[in-house]
Every structure is written in C-alpha cells, then in structure tokens.
Design an enzyme around this catalytic site. Sequence first.
Site, mmCIF file in Angstrom:
data_model
loop_
_atom_site.group_PDB
_atom_site.id
_atom_site.type_symbol
_atom_site.label_atom_id
_atom_site.label_comp_id
_atom_site.label_asym_id
_atom_site.label_seq_id
_atom_site.Cartn_x
_atom_site.Cartn_y
_atom_site.Cartn_z
ATOM 1 N N ASP A 88 0.847 -1.201 0.000
ATOM 2 C CA ASP A 88 0.000 0.000 0.000
ATOM 3 C C ASP A 88 0.880 1.248 0.000
ATOM 4 O O ASP A 88 2.060 1.194 0.348
ATOM 5 C CB ASP A 88 -0.949 0.017 1.206
ATOM 6 N N GLU A 153 0.078 -0.917 5.913
ATOM 7 C CA GLU A 153 1.156 -0.339 6.734
ATOM 8 C C GLU A 153 0.991 1.160 6.872
ATOM 9 O O GLU A 153 1.208 1.725 7.945
ATOM 10 C CB GLU A 153 2.527 -0.661 6.112
#
Length: 457
Positions: A88, A153
């Site tokens: 991400d 994250e």
Amino acid sequence: MQQTLQYIESNKERYLKEVAEFLRIPSVSSQPNRKGEVLRCSQWVANQFKAIGMENVSIAPTAGHPVVYADWLHAPGKPTILLYGHYDVQPEDPVNEWKSPPFEASVREGKLFARGSADDKGQVFIHLKAIEAVLKNEGKLPLNLKVIIEGEEEVGSPNLDAFVSANKKKLAADVVLISDTSMFAHGVPTICYGLRGLAYCEIEVTGPNTDLHSGVFGGSVHNPIQALSEIIASLHDKNGRVTIPGFYDDVLKLSKAERNSFAKLPFKDSQYAKFLGVKELYGEKGFTTLERRWARPTLECNGIWGGYTGEGAKTVLPGKAYAKISMRLVPNQSAEKIATLFGKHIKKIAPKTVQVKVTYLHGGEAAITPIDSPGVRAAVIALEKGFGKKPLYQREGGSIPIVTNFKKILGLDTVLLGFGLPDENAHAPNEFISLDNFFGGIKTSAHYYYEYSTIAK
Ligand code: BES
Ligand code: ZN
C-alpha cells in the site's frame, strides 16, 4: 552467484518495465474509494510470487486490506527468513506538484519517480527480483523463505497483529527482514537499528451549532479555528518541548556512546537546512538534529481544517475545526499511554467557549533491533558486496509498527535493510528511488540470502 549477478545486470530494462506495472496501481490504503485498487495490487503481488517460483501463495483477507503470503521451504536444516513489506502507498496529493504523474513510473537523472517507488513497492520489488534471479540461476534458494506483504502499513497496520497471531506456526522463522527504510545518503549503505513509534490522534473542536455570518456574529463567539490554533500553539514551549504533562516520563535516555556515534556521522545542520529550504532548524533544545529526529519524541500537526478553504473569499465563522496530530515516540514510551495523556490534556486546556472531542486513530511502539546478531552481520557483508562499501549504522525517525509486534508475537528480531534515501520524497510529491539503490538493492538482497544462510546455521 556470479551467474545470478550477471543475470541481474542483464535484466535491468525488464525490471524497470515490470516495476512500472506495480507502481501504476494506485493502492492508497487510506482511501475507501481505492479499495478495489488495493485488492488488485495484492493480486499483482501474489501473481508475481507465483511467477518467480514461490509456493503456497495466498491472498489472506483481513478486516481491512489483504495480506499476501508466499513461501519457499526446500532447504531443510537451513535457517528461515520471514520477509515483510507493504504494497500500500500514501495518497498522491498535492497532485499538481508532481513533475510526472504519481502513478506512472518515470526515469529521470538516475532516479525512478512514482508514488511507492521507495516506500515500499520499489523495495518489495527488489526482493521479488532478487528471489527470481537466485531461483532462476541457482535452481534453489540457500535458505527457507516466508514472505508477508501487507496492504495497511500506511494506515498503522490495524489488522496485521491479528494475522500474525493467528498464523504463528506458519510464520515461524529465525529472523525478520524488512526493506522499508533509507540509507544515510546516496552511496552510503546503511543498517538501520532503530525506529520511532507513533500515536496518531484527531481533534474536533465545536463552537456554535452551525456556521455563522462572520460579520453578524463575529465578536460574540469563540471561533473554533482560533480556539484550535490556540490549543495547538500551546503544545510546545519556547524550548521546543512538548507541554503535555507526563509526555517525557518514560523516555529512554540516549547513552553517551550512542550520542557519540550519532555525532560521528557526516551530517551538517547548515547543509540540512539548505536542503530543506529553511533559514533555521527548529526542535527541542539540548539535542542535536539527529538526536531530535531519531531518538527524541515529537509532536506534529499533520493537517488542520475548517471553515472556507475554496477559491476567493467567503465571510464565515465556522461551527467546527479539526486537526490531525501525530506524536513520534521513542523506546519505552507506550502509544496507548501517550494517546491517553494527549486526550486528557487537550480536554483540560480547551476553553469553555468550545467543545473538544479527541479520537485516537492508531499507534505503534518504537523499536530498537540488536546489531550484534547474525542477521545484521549478514547484512554488513551483503551491503559491502552489493554496494562496494562497509555500511554505517543509524536510527530513523519513521515508524514500522509491526517490528515490535514481530518480537512480541513471534519472538523475532528484525533486520532493517533499507534502500531508500533521505531525500526520496516519501509521502510527498515526486517520490523516487535512485536507480543505483534499486539495482544495488537487488544484488544486495540476493547476497543477503546467501550470507544469512551461512552465518546463521
Ligand atoms: N517506510 C516508512 C517508514 C520509514 C521511512 C522508516 C523512512 C524509516 C525511514 C513506512 O512506510 C511509513 O511511512 N510508516 C508510517 C507508519 C504509520 C502510518 C503508522 C510512518 O512512519 O508515518
Ligand atoms: Zn513504508
């Protein structure tokens, strides 16, 4: 190994083409309208792992974005690395400040630009290609490898602890390897042994029950934006210290030895200020810039909004104002505790003219990893082989919350083998990874698997 290195040399063009596919997917984990793209990105990662010969590839759903798992476990008697990364990325805005579109890879001046090029897709890709090169040329890996690449994250890994706890056996390993940090400078291979923690909160200030005409009502109610500004301004004293009572109570003091080792690093305040475009630096008195960035807790306002922010003028006294506040933490501080202290303090200092609501969004603890471990000894050799120079040791100011939880849940230490750069523009417009680090990273990672397999028997 010679053949593997040769192979990496002769596949550079292909790597750039493939990484562009990865970078093209706008996997922004914080934006609900990008959920489909984040899922597509997890599929891209899973397909890559399959294509390079990793096994048991799965896309594990979580309460949020999925975790990609893969392994290669055909080295009995050899150690096992658990490789972690994230697919991400942070939002691309302000998009107008990008010199090339954020989700189109663009190579200029020896750098590969795109959102995620350094943090962390580019570094995940480095390992994909290192694994591929070794499997293709040597027919096998020199050790066992388990991989988890997560998709949350950048929003604090809210579902990863649960995933790791539920898969303790499956994730059992000897060491965790993460490439999601930076080198000290270009051409200076680096081992990072410390990260800061984080407590992230949002403040909502409510004044009058609706937006008001600022002429008709101005002078009779406390403007929530003003009240919020007063609150935020009071959170630091004239020495740059955070004023929340108890904020520094648990802070682990820097040792003399560590202060000395920071001081020996080639770092100049004047150069750093120039690089940032500021006349003077700012921060807590009594500490050097590197100490303040790596080993002292801080409080930052990440965003503030309310009222009218569109084009032109609108005379309005807003009913609400908001701010996002993050606090970076150091070893021994608890994110929960700091968030609680923060909430209490804000409530206490808020003027009676407004109401405040504080929400704790997410947090994580700081991490220090041992540097006298087999994992780090292998990294020293791998970096020397990959970049032709002995690495230096540093801490970093950023956070990777799962590091302390890998230790808590799996009992594993982490090696932070980062290939970013301090000026890489992570989380900002024009993020890049230097091509030297991109290709050097692939070679170093391949070396790492071999070095660790011999050192950590
Ligand atoms: N890769 C960074 C962390 C990082 C960057 C560590 C540079 C050391 C040097 C990571 O992806 C990141 O940005 N983490 C967030 C964590 C947060 C959202 C919980 C951060 O530090 O802001
Ligand atoms: Zn990252």
